[in-house]
Every structure is written in C-alpha cells, then in structure tokens.
Scaffold this motif. Structure first.
Motif, PDB file in Angstrom:
ATOM      1  N   SER A  61       0.830  -1.206   0.000  1.00  0.00           N
ATOM      2  CA  SER A  61       0.000   0.000   0.000  1.00  0.00           C
ATOM      3  C   SER A  61       0.861   1.251   0.000  1.00  0.00           C
ATOM      4  O   SER A  61       0.563   2.239  -0.691  1.00  0.00           O
ATOM      5  CB  SER A  61      -0.935   0.000   1.215  1.00  0.00           C
ATOM      6  N   GLU A  62       1.931   1.214   0.774  1.00  0.00           N
ATOM      7  CA  GLU A  62       2.838   2.368   0.827  1.00  0.00           C
ATOM      8  C   GLU A  62       3.486   2.614  -0.539  1.00  0.00           C
ATOM      9  O   GLU A  62       3.636   3.759  -0.977  1.00  0.00           O
ATOM     10  CB  GLU A  62       3.919   2.117   1.886  1.00  0.00           C
ATOM     11  N   LYS A  63       3.824   1.528  -1.233  1.00  0.00           N
ATOM     12  CA  LYS A  63       4.499   1.647  -2.528  1.00  0.00           C
ATOM     13  C   LYS A  63       3.638   2.368  -3.560  1.00  0.00           C
ATOM     14  O   LYS A  63       4.146   3.149  -4.371  1.00  0.00           O
ATOM     15  CB  LYS A  63       4.879   0.246  -3.024  1.00  0.00           C
ATOM     16  N   PHE A  64       2.326   2.112  -3.525  1.00  0.00           N
ATOM     17  CA  PHE A  64       1.449   2.667  -4.564  1.00  0.00           C
ATOM     18  C   PHE A  64       0.597   3.846  -4.077  1.00  0.00           C
ATOM     19  O   PHE A  64      -0.235   4.346  -4.830  1.00  0.00           O
ATOM     20  CB  PHE A  64       0.529   1.568  -5.102  1.00  0.00           C
ATOM     21  N   ARG A  65       0.812   4.273  -2.861  1.00  0.00           N
ATOM     22  CA  ARG A  65      -0.049   5.317  -2.292  1.00  0.00           C
ATOM     23  C   ARG A  65      -0.038   6.594  -3.129  1.00  0.00           C
ATOM     24  O   ARG A  65      -1.094   7.150  -3.475  1.00  0.00           O
ATOM     25  CB  ARG A  65       0.397   5.622  -0.862  1.00  0.00           C
ATOM     26  N   GLU A  66       1.134   7.081  -3.474  1.00  0.00           N
ATOM     27  CA  GLU A  66       1.221   8.336  -4.226  1.00  0.00           C
ATOM     28  C   GLU A  66       0.685   8.182  -5.649  1.00  0.00           C
ATOM     29  O   GLU A  66       0.081   9.107  -6.192  1.00  0.00           O
ATOM     30  CB  GLU A  66       2.667   8.830  -4.246  1.00  0.00           C
ATOM     31  N   LYS A  67       0.895   6.995  -6.237  1.00  0.00           N
ATOM     32  CA  LYS A  67       0.404   6.773  -7.601  1.00  0.00           C
ATOM     33  C   LYS A  67      -1.119   6.806  -7.640  1.00  0.00           C
ATOM     34  O   LYS A  67      -1.724   7.382  -8.554  1.00  0.00           O
ATOM     35  CB  LYS A  67       0.927   5.452  -8.159  1.00  0.00           C
ATOM     36  N   VAL A  68      -1.743   6.199  -6.651  1.00  0.00           N
ATOM     37  CA  VAL A  68      -3.207   6.220  -6.591  1.00  0.00           C
ATOM     38  C   VAL A  68      -3.698   7.648  -6.351  1.00  0.00           C
ATOM     39  O   VAL A  68      -4.671   8.106  -6.966  1.00  0.00           O
ATOM     40  CB  VAL A  68      -3.715   5.283  -5.474  1.00  0.00           C
ATOM     41  N   LYS A  69      -2.986   8.341  -5.483  1.00  0.00           N
ATOM     42  CA  LYS A  69      -3.379   9.717  -5.167  1.00  0.00           C
ATOM     43  C   LYS A  69      -3.338  10.610  -6.398  1.00  0.00           C
ATOM     44  O   LYS A  69      -4.204  11.471  -6.601  1.00  0.00           O
ATOM     45  CB  LYS A  69      -2.459  10.271  -4.080  1.00  0.00           C
ATOM     46  N   SER A  70      -2.333  10.405  -7.257  1.00  0.00           N
ATOM     47  CA  SER A  70      -2.211  11.232  -8.457  1.00  0.00           C
ATOM     48  C   SER A  70      -3.118  10.756  -9.591  1.00  0.00           C
ATOM     49  O   SER A  70      -3.386  11.495 -10.528  1.00  0.00           O
ATOM     50  CB  SER A  70      -0.755  11.248  -8.931  1.00  0.00           C
ATOM     51  N   SER A  71      -3.590   9.506  -9.511  1.00  0.00           N
ATOM     52  CA  SER A  71      -4.389   8.943 -10.603  1.00  0.00           C
ATOM     53  C   SER A  71      -5.885   9.131 -10.405  1.00  0.00           C
ATOM     54  O   SER A  71      -6.638   9.232 -11.382  1.00  0.00           O
ATOM     55  CB  SER A  71      -4.096   7.450 -10.755  1.00  0.00           C
ATOM     56  N   LEU A  72      -6.332   9.141  -9.151  1.00  0.00           N
ATOM     57  CA  LEU A  72      -7.766   9.227  -8.865  1.00  0.00           C
ATOM     58  C   LEU A  72      -8.062  10.509  -8.099  1.00  0.00           C
ATOM     59  O   LEU A  72      -7.478  10.760  -7.031  1.00  0.00           O
ATOM     60  CB  LEU A  72      -8.228   8.020  -8.046  1.00  0.00           C
ATOM     61  N   ALA A  73      -8.965  11.292  -8.635  1.00  0.00           N
ATOM     62  CA  ALA A  73      -9.332  12.551  -8.001  1.00  0.00           C
ATOM     63  C   ALA A  73     -10.369  12.307  -6.914  1.00  0.00           C
ATOM     64  O   ALA A  73     -11.335  11.570  -7.115  1.00  0.00           O
ATOM     65  CB  ALA A  73      -9.880  13.526  -9.042  1.00  0.00           C
ATOM     66  N   THR A 118     -13.068  10.067  -1.867  1.00  0.00           N
ATOM     67  CA  THR A 118     -14.042   8.969  -1.946  1.00  0.00           C
ATOM     68  C   THR A 118     -13.651   7.955  -3.015  1.00  0.00           C
ATOM     69  O   THR A 118     -13.702   6.741  -2.785  1.00  0.00           O
ATOM     70  CB  THR A 118     -15.449   9.524  -2.240  1.00  0.00           C
ATOM     71  N   ALA A 119     -13.240   8.448  -4.192  1.00  0.00           N
ATOM     72  CA  ALA A 119     -12.836   7.548  -5.274  1.00  0.00           C
ATOM     73  C   ALA A 119     -11.641   6.700  -4.846  1.00  0.00           C
ATOM     74  O   ALA A 119     -11.581   5.497  -5.121  1.00  0.00           O
ATOM     75  CB  ALA A 119     -12.497   8.349  -6.525  1.00  0.00           C
ATOM     76  N   ARG A 120     -10.695   7.334  -4.155  1.00  0.00           N
ATOM     77  CA  ARG A 120      -9.508   6.588  -3.706  1.00  0.00           C
ATOM     78  C   ARG A 120      -9.883   5.565  -2.634  1.00  0.00           C
ATOM     79  O   ARG A 120      -9.358   4.453  -2.620  1.00  0.00           O
ATOM     80  CB  ARG A 120      -8.446   7.560  -3.190  1.00  0.00           C
ATOM     81  N   ARG A 121     -10.788   5.963  -1.755  1.00  0.00           N
ATOM     82  CA  ARG A 121     -11.197   5.029  -0.694  1.00  0.00           C
ATOM     83  C   ARG A 121     -11.867   3.800  -1.292  1.00  0.00           C
ATOM     84  O   ARG A 121     -11.556   2.667  -0.919  1.00  0.00           O
ATOM     85  CB  ARG A 121     -12.146   5.715   0.288  1.00  0.00           C
ATOM     86  N   TYR A 122     -12.813   3.995  -2.234  1.00  0.00           N
ATOM     87  CA  TYR A 122     -13.487   2.858  -2.862  1.00  0.00           C
ATOM     88  C   TYR A 122     -12.487   1.954  -3.585  1.00  0.00           C
ATOM     89  O   TYR A 122     -12.593   0.725  -3.542  1.00  0.00           O
ATOM     90  CB  TYR A 122     -14.557   3.344  -3.838  1.00  0.00           C
ATOM     91  N   GLU A 159      -3.440  -2.682 -13.620  1.00  0.00           N
ATOM     92  CA  GLU A 159      -4.608  -2.885 -14.487  1.00  0.00           C
ATOM     93  C   GLU A 159      -5.881  -2.375 -13.803  1.00  0.00           C
ATOM     94  O   GLU A 159      -6.725  -1.727 -14.428  1.00  0.00           O
ATOM     95  CB  GLU A 159      -4.760  -4.371 -14.822  1.00  0.00           C
ATOM     96  N   ALA A 160      -6.002  -2.678 -12.505  1.00  0.00           N
ATOM     97  CA  ALA A 160      -7.180  -2.241 -11.759  1.00  0.00           C
ATOM     98  C   ALA A 160      -7.217  -0.714 -11.654  1.00  0.00           C
ATOM     99  O   ALA A 160      -8.291  -0.105 -11.755  1.00  0.00           O
ATOM    100  CB  ALA A 160      -7.183  -2.870 -10.367  1.00  0.00           C
ATOM    101  N   LEU A 161      -6.051  -0.111 -11.464  1.00  0.00           N
ATOM    102  CA  LEU A 161      -5.991   1.346 -11.356  1.00  0.00           C
ATOM    103  C   LEU A 161      -6.385   2.003 -12.679  1.00  0.00           C
ATOM    104  O   LEU A 161      -7.137   2.983 -12.708  1.00  0.00           O
ATOM    105  CB  LEU A 161      -4.588   1.788 -10.937  1.00  0.00           C
TER     106      LEU A 161
END
Length: 463
Positions: free
Chosen positions: A158-170, A173-177, A205-207
C-alpha cells in the motif's frame, strides 16, 4: 476515554529506563522493537539486561540514577523496587515535560504501554487503561488469530502505490473505494502469498480500469469447507468467504457454514444429489468463468477438500483454459473429520498401518474398483459416496479376501449435530435396519480400527 491513543515517532527518540531487573528487561525488549535509542541506568543489572551491552541502540550505565540522566530524553520508564525513588523520578520528569511511566503504578503514569500486535508497518495497540489485563490478553489472542501473519506485506504494498493512486484518482471517496476493492480482493491475496510481480501487474490494471471505470477479470478461489462443523474451517477459508462477491456452493456445504459468507454476496447453489444434478459440471465450470469475467471475486465453496473427490482438478483445468486466475484453499476432508468425530483412528499401530481413500460412485455410476488392492488386512479403507453401493462394496471385499467379520462403520452428517454412526461387519451391516434410514452425506470406513469406536467415541458424549 482517559488515555488518548497516540503513536510516537521513535526515529530520533531517546528513551530512559531506570532500573534493570526483569520488569525493566521486558520494557527494554519492547522499546527495542522501535527505532528509539535506549539508556538503562541502575546500580545492578539482571542477566537479561546485561546481555544487551553490545546492542547498537542500548547504553548501559551501572550506577544509581542521577537527575542529569533525564536530559534530552523523550520517554522515561521507571522500574525500580524503591517506591520513593520512583515517585521522585516521576516528579522530576513531569517538571521537565518528559512523558513518564512508572511501571505497575498507574497514578504515576503519564502514558501507558498498550498490548501490541506488530505487523509493521501495520501496528495495532490495545489498552484497558490498566483495569482488565486478562481480558486484554484474551482479545489480543483473538486478533492475533484473525490477522494474517503476512499482513505486513500488504502494508508495504500500500505504501508503494499510495502516491500513484493519489495522483491517478481525483477525490478522497474515489480513492477510498478503490483501495477497499484492492484490499478485499485477489490483489491483496497475491501480495499476502508473496506473488508481488503478479500483484503489481493486476494492481496497475485495476488502477487503469478505475480511471476509465472499467472492471478487469476477477479471480476464483476453490475453497474447502470441511466436513460440516464451521469451527473446522481454516482461517483463510473464512477470510475469503467474507470477501467474496459470488459464492458457488454445493450440497455438502452445511447451512452453518453458509451463514459465515459475506452477507451481500450472491450465493448460487449448484448441488448434486444422486440422479439429481441441479447443474452439470460443465455448466458449473462455465459459471465460474462467467462470474470471474465480470470482475467478481468468486468463491467455489466445496464440502471437504477440493482435491479429494471434489472435482477441484477438473475445475481448475477449465479455469486455466479460460486464463482465469485461481487459488486453491484446502479443507479438512470428510475422511479425517468423520473418523475423528466418530472415535475411529484411520491408522493405529495395532490395527492399520495404511489408509486408502476410494470413491463408491464412479463417473459412469458403477462401483467397479480395484478390489484386490483394497481387500488387504492391516489397512483402513474409506469410501466416499458409497451408501448406494454398500451391498456391492461388502460383497467384493469379502470375495477378494477380507474376512466377513471385518468391522465396518457408516457415518452420516459427520461433525454436525445430527451425526449418526452405524457399525457392524461386512456380512451383517446390510441387515441392520438403521442402514435404510441413512442418507447422504454418509461415509464408509472398513477395517479393524472401527472396533475402537465405542471406546473412543468422544463426540456423541458432548452432544
């Protein structure tokens, strides 16, 4: 709440422990799980504390406490046998705004050390405020059994991809789901199993799918539900059942086990009974593929163990052909569950040095087995699905060399409240009127180990 829970950054923390007995040693061992530097001050030191003299994070000072020992300290543990000294150190620490804990003296504690479940970077702290330590230990044991030992891998992932998810999903709520789907799904399972390369690929792929609102293929879990008693489920089976989007289950899965499935999961019954297949095997295979293709987490819940007369091999062959990811979770097979709950050891030095599992119902509906290989003394034979073929089984075993006085047991609904055990011999069992009242699932055990049933029958005495 009197004690507000906080996690202190120990990267640059300086901790002082006053005292060096076994109580102080336990505090030292606890603090050394963090990144803090520790100073221990005491006139005498027990062997446990002295053993840390070469530890890079520990400084041992063998003399009485002095006020200057408090300089530049972040935390102080006081663990001497001198109550007046303990109170004095507490006052000095409070005057200097240093957090202090006087061991086993709650009124002199500005902080207390909780019970810790360490799966770094995931750390869980439990506290009763010092009023119920035994209850706290009980709760910790429960949590330790529920939380996978390798959950730390998931934390690092989770730590490895945290910033990538943050920059990919606005949006939060979207990030939490998205993270909920990841942590409840097959990606998390891959991480926990150490298959990180595969997990990384599916995560990306999921992201991408989350960004375009497209779902990727799900995964199928072939899960052994055991012989019926829900207490015999593995922790892994229970965890997957509570994550599933779709559960495809058969007739041998008990209602008590189905109650443990995630409440909002879709449950699809595909049970088979004699001459009454609610869904042919090829249709079950197609159903698993179809649901996984929708992006669902699919649990194929099977009685006993998927690989012991459970057609698990046939099903994963179809999943491989369809390029669907899968995992297999073994369960307690009916032979083990039934024999144990009936007080019939499958092996015993005085009776049987081997055990053979056989099916009493072949694919073509016959009971055409290798009878010469089965009809041996000093072994136990377990027949699955053999109730209808019982007369043939007895006849063939006698015909190929087993004594007609060989003991036999029929066990219905093994491990459940309705368990029944009917015993006899190969020559007498078919004349027992109780046999006509038995219904599947019933397991058959043949061998002299059956003679131990009355002596070792512990389960019926607990009902």
């Amino acid at each position: 709440m009197r004690y507000f829970p906080l996690f202190i950054d120990t990267h640059a923390a300086q901790c002082l422990i006053v005292g060096a007995g076994e109580v102080a040693a336990r505090k030292l061992e606890l603090i050394l799980k963090s990144e803090a530097k520790v100073t221990v001050v005491a006139p005498q030191m027990c062997s446990t504390v002295a053993g840390y003299q070469d530890h890079p994070s520990v400084t041992l000072i063998q003399r009485p406490f002095q006020a200057q020992d408090l300089e530049n300290k972040t935390l102080v543990f006081v663990a001497t046998s001198d109550s007046e000294l303990n109170a004095s150190i507490h006052d000095l620490a409070v005057q200097r705004d240093i957090l202090v804990n006087v061991v086993d003296n709650t009124p002199l504690c500005q902080f207390i050390t909780p019970s810790i479940i360490d799966r770094s970077p995931i750390v869980i702290a439990l506290s009763s405020g010092g009023v119920a330590p035994v209850l706290l230990r009980y709760l910790r044991q429960k949590l330790e059994s529920l939380i996978p030992s390798n959950i730390a891998r998931l934390g690092a992932f989770s730590e490895k991809f945290r910033e990538k998810v943050k920059s990919s999903l606005a949006g939060v709520t979207a990030r939490r789901y998205f993270w909920e789907d990841v942590l409840d799904g097959d990606i998390a399972e891959l991480v926990e199993k150490g298959q990180e390369e595969k997990a990384d690929k599916k995560f990306l792929e999921a992201l991408q799918g989350a960004q375009t609102e497209q779902k990727v293929d799900g995964q199928v879990y072939l899960v052994g539900a055991g012989p019926g008693d829900p207490d015999l489920l593995t922790f892994r089976a229970l965890r997957l059942m509570q994550k599933a989007d779709v559960v495809i289950y058969d007739r041998l899965v008990s209602p008590a086990i189905l109650e443990l499935v995630r409440r909002d999961a879709e449950k699809i019954y595909v049970g088979k009974a004699k001459s009454n297949h609610s869904l042919p095997q090829q249709d079950i295979n197609a159903l698993m593929v179809k649901e996984a293709r929708k992006g669902n987490r699919v649990v194929r819940l099977k009685g006993g163990d998927p690989f012991i007369f459970g057609r698990g091999g046939e099903e994963i062959q179809e999943l491989i052909k369809a390029n669907i990811d899968f995992q297999v979770v073994p369960g307690i097979t009916a032979a083990s569950g039934a024999s144990t709950y009936a007080g019939i050891p499958l092996t015993h030095r005085d009776h049987a040095q081997s055990v053979t599992f056989a099916t009493g119902h072949l694919k073509d509906g016959t009971v055409n087995l290798n009878w010469p290989a089965l009809a041996h003394a000093n072994q136990t034979i377990v027949f699955y699905m053999g109730l209808t073929g019982l007369p043939v089984i007895c006849e063939k075993l006698i015909e190929h060399g087993l004594s007609d006085s060989t003991p036999i047991a029929l066990i219905q609904e093994a491990t459940r409240d309705g368990q029944r055990v009917v015993t006899g011999t190969l020559s007498s069992i078919n004349d027992n009127p109780q046999v006509a009242t038995l219904e599947p699932p019933t397991l058959i055990i043949v061998g002299t180990v059956v003679s131990l049933h009355k002596e070792l029958d512990w389960f019926s005495q607990t009902q």
